[in-house]
Motif scaffolding. Sequence first.
Motif, PDB file in Angstrom:
ATOM      1  N   THR A  78       0.960  -1.041  -0.191  1.00 34.63           N
ATOM      2  CA  THR A  78       0.102  -0.088   0.012  1.00 34.63           C
ATOM      3  C   THR A  78       0.897   1.215   0.076  1.00 34.63           C
ATOM      4  N   ALA A  79       0.170   2.285  -0.018  1.00 32.64           N
ATOM      5  CA  ALA A  79       0.785   3.565  -0.032  1.00 32.64           C
ATOM      6  C   ALA A  79       1.528   3.992   1.081  1.00 32.64           C
ATOM      7  N   ALA A  80       0.951   3.544   2.292  1.00 33.83           N
ATOM      8  CA  ALA A  80       1.158   4.230   3.495  1.00 33.83           C
ATOM      9  C   ALA A  80       2.585   3.970   3.912  1.00 33.83           C
ATOM     10  N   PRO A  81       3.146   2.823   3.808  1.00 31.85           N
ATOM     11  CA  PRO A  81       4.531   2.855   4.225  1.00 31.85           C
ATOM     12  C   PRO A  81       5.466   3.553   3.465  1.00 31.85           C
ATOM     13  N   PHE A  82       5.427   3.856   2.136  1.00 27.45           N
ATOM     14  CA  PHE A  82       6.062   4.500   1.320  1.00 27.45           C
ATOM     15  C   PHE A  82       6.112   6.180   1.811  1.00 27.45           C
ATOM     16  N   VAL A  83       4.990   6.563   2.120  1.00 23.28           N
ATOM     17  CA  VAL A  83       4.655   7.940   2.597  1.00 23.28           C
ATOM     18  C   VAL A  83       5.681   8.137   3.785  1.00 23.28           C
ATOM     19  N   LEU A  84       5.497   7.203   4.589  1.00 21.69           N
ATOM     20  CA  LEU A  84       6.515   7.249   5.899  1.00 21.69           C
ATOM     21  C   LEU A  84       7.985   7.241   5.422  1.00 21.69           C
ATOM     22  N   ALA A  85       8.194   6.468   4.477  1.00 26.33           N
ATOM     23  CA  ALA A  85       9.578   6.279   4.140  1.00 26.33           C
ATOM     24  C   ALA A  85      10.009   7.591   3.398  1.00 26.33           C
ATOM     25  N   PHE A  86       9.235   8.270   2.679  1.00 28.68           N
ATOM     26  CA  PHE A  86       9.523   9.657   2.157  1.00 28.68           C
ATOM     27  C   PHE A  86       9.800  10.610   3.271  1.00 28.68           C
ATOM     28  N   ALA A  87       8.971  10.587   4.157  1.00 26.43           N
ATOM     29  CA  ALA A  87       9.059  11.503   5.283  1.00 26.43           C
ATOM     30  C   ALA A  87      10.215  11.292   6.281  1.00 26.43           C
ATOM     31  N   TRP A  88      10.531   9.971   6.419  1.00 21.05           N
ATOM     32  CA  TRP A  88      11.828   9.747   7.220  1.00 21.05           C
ATOM     33  C   TRP A  88      12.839  10.452   6.193  1.00 21.05           C
ATOM     34  N   GLY A  89      13.140   9.971   4.989  1.00 20.88           N
ATOM     35  CA  GLY A  89      14.394  10.679   4.074  1.00 20.88           C
ATOM     36  C   GLY A  89      14.359  12.081   4.280  1.00 20.88           C
ATOM     37  N   GLY A  90      12.998  12.673   3.869  1.00 21.74           N
ATOM     38  CA  GLY A  90      13.096  14.183   3.889  1.00 21.74           C
ATOM     39  C   GLY A  90      12.955  14.814   5.024  1.00 21.74           C
ATOM     40  N   LEU A  91      12.659  14.196   6.159  1.00 23.57           N
ATOM     41  CA  LEU A  91      12.488  15.055   7.460  1.00 23.57           C
ATOM     42  C   LEU A  91      13.222  14.356   8.569  1.00 23.57           C
ATOM     43  N   GLY A  92      13.250  13.048   8.867  1.00 24.08           N
ATOM     44  CA  GLY A  92      14.151  12.671   9.927  1.00 24.08           C
ATOM     45  C   GLY A  92      15.385  12.729   9.745  1.00 24.08           C
ATOM     46  N   ALA A  93      15.765  12.027   8.468  1.00 21.39           N
ATOM     47  CA  ALA A  93      17.191  11.623   8.170  1.00 21.39           C
ATOM     48  C   ALA A  93      17.868  13.390   8.243  1.00 21.39           C
ATOM     49  N   VAL A  94      17.230  14.076   7.471  1.00 22.77           N
ATOM     50  CA  VAL A  94      17.687  15.456   7.120  1.00 22.77           C
ATOM     51  C   VAL A  94      17.854  16.232   8.261  1.00 22.77           C
ATOM     52  N   PHE A  95      17.122  16.088   9.493  1.00 22.71           N
ATOM     53  CA  PHE A  95      17.151  16.590  10.815  1.00 22.71           C
ATOM     54  C   PHE A  95      18.427  16.098  11.429  1.00 22.71           C
ATOM     55  N   LEU A  96      18.762  14.888  11.270  1.00 18.19           N
ATOM     56  CA  LEU A  96      19.576  14.309  11.998  1.00 18.19           C
ATOM     57  C   LEU A  96      21.060  14.565  11.223  1.00 18.19           C
ATOM     58  N   ALA A  97      21.085  14.701   9.856  1.00 18.61           N
ATOM     59  CA  ALA A  97      22.134  14.954   9.103  1.00 18.61           C
ATOM     60  C   ALA A  97      22.791  16.164   9.030  1.00 18.61           C
ATOM     61  N   LEU A  98      21.963  17.304   9.324  1.00 17.99           N
ATOM     62  CA  LEU A  98      22.602  18.822   9.152  1.00 17.99           C
ATOM     63  C   LEU A  98      23.508  18.776  10.370  1.00 17.99           C
ATOM     64  N   PRO A  99      23.274  18.655  11.560  1.00 15.83           N
ATOM     65  CA  PRO A  99      24.258  18.723  12.598  1.00 15.83           C
ATOM     66  C   PRO A  99      25.499  17.711  12.726  1.00 15.83           C
ATOM     67  N   ALA A 100      25.174  16.597  12.011  1.00 14.55           N
ATOM     68  CA  ALA A 100      26.154  15.610  11.792  1.00 14.55           C
ATOM     69  C   ALA A 100      27.234  16.068  10.870  1.00 14.55           C
TER      70      ALA A 100
END
Length: 293
Positions: A78-100
């Motif tokens: 279904t689309a739901a897990p891929f929406v969450l995957a996109f959100a992690w890449g664009g939001l969660g991972a970006v949030f962590l990568a900037l200070p790192a």
Amino acid sequence: MNAPQPHPAPLPLFQPRRAAFWLFLLLVVAGLSTVGQTLLSGLRVMPVSALAGAAAWALYTLPLLWIFRRLGVFRGQTAAPFVLAFAWGGLGAVFLALPANQAMFGILSKLVSPEFCHTWGPAIAGPTDEEPLKLIGVILLLLIAPGRFRTISSVMALGFVVGLGFQVVEDYFYTVSTALNHPNAHQLEPVVQILVLRGGFCGPWSHAAYTAIASFGVGYFVARRDLPTGRRLGVAALALLTAWALHGFWNSPALGSLMEGLTILLYFPLKGLPVLLAALLLWRVARHEKTAV
């Protein structure tokens, strides 16, 4: 002979009893704040660039997802897990990568020199920080709903979307930054410039491909439980190391002499084709893999 037992229904993605669910949610929300601040800063100074950039990168993303859906990359999901995957890449991972990344640049400047950091910092900091952070999102989604992704190819598809989310948001950050520092007053010029450069010349062999390569190892680890743990861990580590090396090569000054005149047309394919070929090769291997979780 006994008939094969059907797999149990996959768990829903709303799992408030799992720590992975809350960690995922917390970091995505934190990333949303970071991206929102970038958007607001752009709107205050260069509103046309900020809005046009957001629209341009959305239009860049949607056809890619449609094409890959038509090719069967997301088959059975279904689309739901891929929406969450996109959100992690664009939001969660970006949030962590900037200070790192900032911390890594600071360490390289102090341990070696500012000149070394300027030249080789992106090749060291980028893959070292970003590849594991993107892959964490894939692992968290597998922990949140075990059994939803049963094959190596399905985990690779998840990684592709995580990487695409990171890629698009990173490119949007570059768009806003370029607009804020652009010498001309024309606000659409930097949007077109970054879209052509990072979307056209760099897009086919960027973060979506890196994370898909790294995710092959995660998919192999969870799908091939019939194999020894050491071998599965070895494949997972090798896949991540491959993504790290390809990302580092792309960010490095290697082949920099081609960045002049017409030879620039050779620069991007020569550096990027190994990434694309590795992703396609692993995808082909994954599609022929019959073992499921």
